[in-house]
Every structure is written in structure tokens, then in C-alpha cells.
Scaffold this motif. Structure first.
Motif, PDB file in Angstrom:
ATOM      1  N   PRO A   8      -1.523   7.317  -6.202  1.00 37.05           N
ATOM      2  CA  PRO A   8      -2.857   7.742  -5.762  1.00 37.05           C
ATOM      3  C   PRO A   8      -3.015   9.259  -5.838  1.00 37.05           C
ATOM      4  O   PRO A   8      -2.027   9.990  -5.865  1.00 37.05           O
ATOM      5  CB  PRO A   8      -2.934   7.245  -4.322  1.00 37.05           C
ATOM      6  CG  PRO A   8      -1.561   6.901  -3.914  1.00 37.05           C
ATOM      7  CD  PRO A   8      -0.694   6.817  -5.112  1.00 37.05           C
ATOM      8  N   ILE A  54      -4.357  11.378  -3.628  1.00 36.31           N
ATOM      9  CA  ILE A  54      -4.023  12.144  -2.423  1.00 36.31           C
ATOM     10  C   ILE A  54      -2.806  11.514  -1.758  1.00 36.31           C
ATOM     11  O   ILE A  54      -2.796  10.317  -1.481  1.00 36.31           O
ATOM     12  CB  ILE A  54      -5.208  12.154  -1.439  1.00 36.31           C
ATOM     13  CG1 ILE A  54      -6.431  12.736  -2.142  1.00 36.31           C
ATOM     14  CG2 ILE A  54      -4.884  12.965  -0.204  1.00 36.31           C
ATOM     15  CD1 ILE A  54      -7.717  12.524  -1.393  1.00 36.31           C
ATOM     16  N   GLU A  66      -5.278   2.872   1.013  1.00 36.92           N
ATOM     17  CA  GLU A  66      -5.491   2.703  -0.429  1.00 36.92           C
ATOM     18  C   GLU A  66      -4.188   2.410  -1.149  1.00 36.92           C
ATOM     19  O   GLU A  66      -4.132   1.580  -2.047  1.00 36.92           O
ATOM     20  CB  GLU A  66      -6.150   3.960  -1.014  1.00 36.92           C
ATOM     21  CG  GLU A  66      -7.601   4.074  -0.594  1.00 36.92           C
ATOM     22  CD  GLU A  66      -8.314   5.263  -1.214  1.00 36.92           C
ATOM     23  OE1 GLU A  66      -7.785   5.845  -2.172  1.00 36.92           O
ATOM     24  OE2 GLU A  66      -9.402   5.603  -0.716  1.00 36.92           O
ATOM     25  N   ARG A 120      -6.724   6.416   5.892  1.00 38.16           N
ATOM     26  CA  ARG A 120      -7.539   6.078   4.718  1.00 38.16           C
ATOM     27  C   ARG A 120      -6.719   6.040   3.423  1.00 38.16           C
ATOM     28  O   ARG A 120      -6.692   5.034   2.718  1.00 38.16           O
ATOM     29  CB  ARG A 120      -8.599   7.147   4.530  1.00 38.16           C
ATOM     30  CG  ARG A 120     -10.093   6.861   4.727  1.00 38.16           C
ATOM     31  CD  ARG A 120     -10.585   5.553   4.476  1.00 38.16           C
ATOM     32  NE  ARG A 120     -10.857   5.291   3.087  1.00 38.16           N
ATOM     33  CZ  ARG A 120     -11.981   4.770   2.641  1.00 38.16           C
ATOM     34  NH1 ARG A 120     -12.944   4.507   3.474  1.00 38.16           N
ATOM     35  NH2 ARG A 120     -12.133   4.511   1.380  1.00 38.16           N
ATOM     36  N   GLU A 121      -6.032   7.149   3.128  1.00 36.77           N
ATOM     37  CA  GLU A 121      -5.322   7.233   1.842  1.00 36.77           C
ATOM     38  C   GLU A 121      -4.153   6.269   1.813  1.00 36.77           C
ATOM     39  O   GLU A 121      -3.839   5.692   0.783  1.00 36.77           O
ATOM     40  CB  GLU A 121      -4.836   8.665   1.590  1.00 36.77           C
ATOM     41  CG  GLU A 121      -5.955   9.657   1.322  1.00 36.77           C
ATOM     42  CD  GLU A 121      -6.539  10.236   2.596  1.00 36.77           C
ATOM     43  OE1 GLU A 121      -6.001   9.950   3.692  1.00 36.77           O
ATOM     44  OE2 GLU A 121      -7.542  10.972   2.515  1.00 36.77           O
TER      45      GLU A 121
END
Lengths: 238, 260
Positions: free
Chosen positions: A79, A81, B74, B70-71
């Protein structure tokens, strides 16, 4: 291996992907380029099933990925971040992802490659941004997957780590892995990619090799070729 | 799911805030017990704290944990596991770790004081049960609010408003209703109203167990009169269970459709 057929996605009134077809070349490195907001991340997230397209189809090895999660066993995702639960140690995070994937990890060589040995017992909030990105890279490559999807893999890396990452990607490619990479670092694209796709406003504007793009735009380097495309589009818009 | 639960639990239980939360209950428990020297009185005082604090902490931790992860969510979503497992695991991990702070923080002072020989162990148990229920309920509500609102500030605002409404405003509205319609028979309405608020249900649960009629309030008294203490407690526990399940169901429904 990955085929995309006419996918569309809008967030509210904003059409991010406007219906395009695309198939990812096997055993090659494909770079996805495009200005901010052109739909790069949405494309990647659609392939991974994080974003659900409103129209169209995405196939992995001929099977639709919708309502399916098993295919993600075969994809390693980096990803953009790198933020993780702050109170976990690096070693615990590696173990967590290993347990979640239910697959033995192969992280020792990667930890050495990115000099992370001394960080293994540190908590994640104690790490700098660059070090977290290295952990992120280890998490992605510690499983043997046929496909790797990397979203801005170089962010925050120092020159040494950057060289080691490039070597790693080359090595994996020679092993026969397929890559999809988004980046704004043009030298990385020039050095690594076999194929480019250039996204503009949610559609594929150009697809081909680096050399083909240079010839088409009559430019000598990628940055200028891309700037030229964008300028042309701006003229068209106005 | 259990793997996500385990790590979410360990991540939170080690955070400074969990420890502060534990210490707060630990100190309040000791102080109230040894100052009043009376288990019932200490339980009533702690109940008043618990009814406000557990929903608030559940709300804050639920919403902050979601937005902060949040990240990481994901990253988990890109792994070969079903979406439902990620959200159920995270939500249970937070709720269990907060509940543990509550159970130990209150349980230890009472154990020291000798609650096991005081004959009032069940009153303490009813307080702990309602605290745990409130933790689960408000964590799931705030988790759902975070899922629905991309905008952190808005999500935070809505979650705090829900807490404020359930803990303070609701009682005011009920009181006004009772005053306005005092000429009519209001018992059934009062029962329905209290079933619709988990904070009220928890208060009734503890009060029915303590059997202090002066402190039951109107709704508690109606519960006691209509159902008797035992059936009343059974009904309030059942309603609290429904309260814990419904938002969880909405979390699952929303999480399957959401874009990340």
C-alpha cells in the motif's frame, strides 16, 4: 492473468474510472502512470477488491474476483501509506500477517536486505517513515506470489534502500513474477518497466513500451513526454 | 477472525489509555468502598460513573481506533480473508480489551474489600454485566458511524452526539413526556421508552438487583411493578443483548459494500 473489462467507478458525481479494458502482461513489469486523480489507486484497489466497481468485470485467471477473496492469496500488495497498529512490535506485525494469510513467510533474507534486524523488537510508533516503508516492503515480499502490486513503492526510502528495492524487483521478475507498479519517479519507470500504461481522466490514454511512448511523442525522456501529453490535453480542454 | 481479534486486543491493551482507564476504575473502586464502608452505596456511586463513562470510552475508542487504523484496514482487506472477519475481529478486540480494564479495575478493589463474603456479590456482577454490555454496544455504534462517515470530524461529531443523547438528553425528553402526559396511564409507554435506551436499561438492571426503590426512578419502578425484579432483570438483559447485536449486524452489512 489479470483482465479488466470495461470497469467504471464513480465516487458521488466524480467519475474516476470511465470504463476501460486492460489485461496485465504476464511475467512483466507494467508501470501505471498518470497525474494525480487519474484513477491509478482506484484501479489498483479495484483489482484487490477494496473498491467495488459499479460496472464491468475483473477476472483473475479467468474467474471473476467479485465476492471472492481466495485469489488474493496470489497477490502481494504494497500500500501507498505504511501505517500499522502502533503498539505492536515489528516482529509481531510480521507474525500477524503470516497468520492472517495462513502461509509460511520467508522474511529473514528481506530483513537483512533492508537492515531491519535491530528494529524487530521495536514498537511500530517508534519507527521513522522510511523504516516503516521498509517494513511494508518486507510484508509484501515475504510471501511467494505470482503477482505483486506496488503503490508508490519508493516513498520515503533512502538511496541505498531504493537500490536494494530495485534489485529485489528485478530478481523477482527474473523468477517469473508479474508486477503492476504505480509511481511518480520516472527514473524507476525507465529502469524497470517493460510496459507502460498512461491513465488520463479515468481512461487508458497510452499503452505500450517506453520506447514506443518516446517515439510517439518525439521526446527523449519520459518526464518531457508526459508533460507534453498533459499540455496537449489542457489545450484540448480549453 | 480470531487472529485479528487477538492482535487488535493486544494492540489496545498495551496502549497508555487502556491502562489509565483501568487505573481510574481501580482507584475509584477503592476510594468509594473504603470511604463509604458500604458495598451497596459504593455500587450505586460506581454505577453513576459507569453509566456515563463506559459509553463515552466505548464511543471514543471505537471511533478513534477505526480512523487510526484506516491504512492498516486497507492492508488487511488486500489479504486473502473475508471482509466480515476483519471488522468483527477489530470490533471484538476493542470491546474485549475495554471490558477487561473495567472488570479488573472494579473487580480487584471489591475482591480486596471482601465482596465474596458480603452476600452482595450479585449486585457487583449486575454492575459489571451492564458495564460490559454498554462497552460492546457503544463501541459497535461508533464503529458503524466511522464506517459510514469518511469525514473524521463528522464521524466524531455524530458519535459524540449519540453518546450525549443516550446518556443525558434522552432522560430529559422522557421526563418532559411524563410531565405532559401525567393524566394518562404511562406504564407501557415507559417500558417501551426504556427498552429503546441501553443506558436506561443498564441502570434498571443494577437497580433491580440492589432493590433500592428510592433510586429506581420511574422506569425502574414500572419494571419492578410490572415484571417483578427477576423477570425485569431478564428482560433488561435480553434487550441489552439485542442492542449489542443490532449495530454489529449493521457493521457487517455496511462493510461488505463499502469502498476503501
Amino acid at each position: 492473468m489479470i483482465e479488466i473489462k470495461g470497469i467504471r467507478k464513480s465516487f458521488g458525481k466524480l467519475d474516476v474510472l470511465k470504463g476501460f479494458d486492460f489485461s496485465l502482461a504476464d511475467r512483466k513489469i507494467t508501470a501505471v502512470l498518470g497525474p494525480n486523480g487519474s484513477g491509478k489507486t482506484t484501479l489498483i484497489k479495484s483489482i484487490l477488491g477494496l473498491v467495488i466497481p459499479s460496472h464491468g468485470e475483473i477476472l483473475y485467471k479467468g474467474t471473476s474476483i467479485f465476492n471472492n477473496w481466495n485469489y488474493r492469496k496470489e497477490i502481494g500488495y504494497l500500500p501507498q501509506i505504511a501505517r500499522f497498529p502502533e503498539n505492536l512490535r515489528v516482529s509481531e506485525l510480521l507474525k500477524l500477517i503470516e497468520e492472517v494469510r495462513n502461509e509460511a513467510r520467508n522474511s529473514d533474507e528481506l530483513i537483512r536486505r533492508f537492515d531491519l534486524e535491530s528494529y524487530l523488537h521495536k514498537k511500530l510508533y517508534q519507527l521513522s517513515g522510511g523504516t516503516r516503508q521498509k517494513v511494508n516492503i518486507v510484508l509484501t515480499f515475504m510471501f511467494d506470489c505470482p503477482v505483486y502490486i506496488l503503490d508508490e513503492p519508493t516513498s520515503g526510502l533512502d538511496p541505498i534502500a531504493l537500490i536494494r528495492l530495485k534489485d529485489l524487483i528485478q530478481y523477482k521478475k527474473e523468477e517469473g513474477k508479474t508486477f503492476l507498479i504505480t509511481t511518480h519517479i520516472m527514473t524507476l519507470v525507465e529502469e524497470l518497466s517493460d510496459e507502460l500504461i498512461f491513465l488520463l481522466e479515468g481512461q487508458v490514454y497510452f499503452r505500450g513500451t517506453y520506447g514506443e511512448l518516446m517515439t510517439a511523442e518525439k521526446e527523449e525522456n519520459l518526464e518531457r513526454a508526459i508533460a507534453k501529453i498533459l499540455e496537449k490535453e489542457n489545450v484540448k480542454d480549453s | 477472525m480470531l487472529k485479528i481479534l487477538k492482535y487488535s486486543f493486544f494492540d489496545l491493551i498495551r496502549s497508555r489509555w487502556s491502562i489509565i482507564y483501568f487505573i481510574f476504575y481501580f482507584i475509584s473502586g477503592f476510594v468509594l468502598l473504603y470511604l463509604s464502608n458500604d458495598v451497596s452505596k459504593a455500587i450505586v456511586s460506581l454505577m453513576n460513573i459507569t453509566l456515563i463513562l463506559t459509553p463515552l470510552i466505548g464511543t471514543l475508542f471505537g471511533i478513534m481506533n477505526f480512523y487510526n487504523s484506516r491504512e492498516f484496514i486497507e492492508l488487511l482487506l488486500a489479504q486473502p480473508i473475508p471482509r466480515k472477519h476483519i471488522f468483527l475481529g477489530m470490533y471484538s478486540g476493542i470491546s474485549i480489551s475495554l471490558s477487561l480494564s473495567l472488570l479488573l479495575g472494579m473487580g480487584i478493589p471489591f475482591a480486596f474489600y471482601g465482596v465474596f463474603v458480603s452476600g452482595q456479590i450479585m449486585s457487583l456482577v449486575s454492575l459489571l454485566i451492564s458495564g460490559v454490555f454498554l462497552t460492546f454496544i457503544f463501541t459497535s455504534i461508533s464503529f458503524y458511524i466511522a464506517l459510514v462517515n469518511e469525514n473524521k470530524l463528522k464521524g466524531f461529531g455524530v458519535a459524540i452526539l449519540v453518546w450525549l443523547f443516550m446518556v443525558f438528553i434522552y432522560d430529559g425528553i422522557v421526563l418532559l413526556l411524563l410531565i405532559f402526559f401525567q393524566d394518562y396511564p404511562l406504564e407501557k409507554l415507559a417500558i417501551i421508552i426504556s427498552l429503546l435506551n441501553p443506558v436506561d436499561l443498564s441502570r434498571i438492571l443494577v437497580m433491580l438487583k440492589l432493590d433500592i426503590s428510592a433510586l429506581m426512578g420511574y422506569t425502574g419502578a414500572v419494571f419492578s411493578k410490572f415484571f417483578g425484579n427477576n423477570t425485569g432483570m431478564f428482560i433488561s438483559i435480553s434487550a441489552l443483548t439485542v442492542w449489542a447485536i443490532v449495530p454489529t449486524f449493521f457493521i457487517l452489512k455496511k462493510s461488505v459494500k463499502k469502498d476503501f
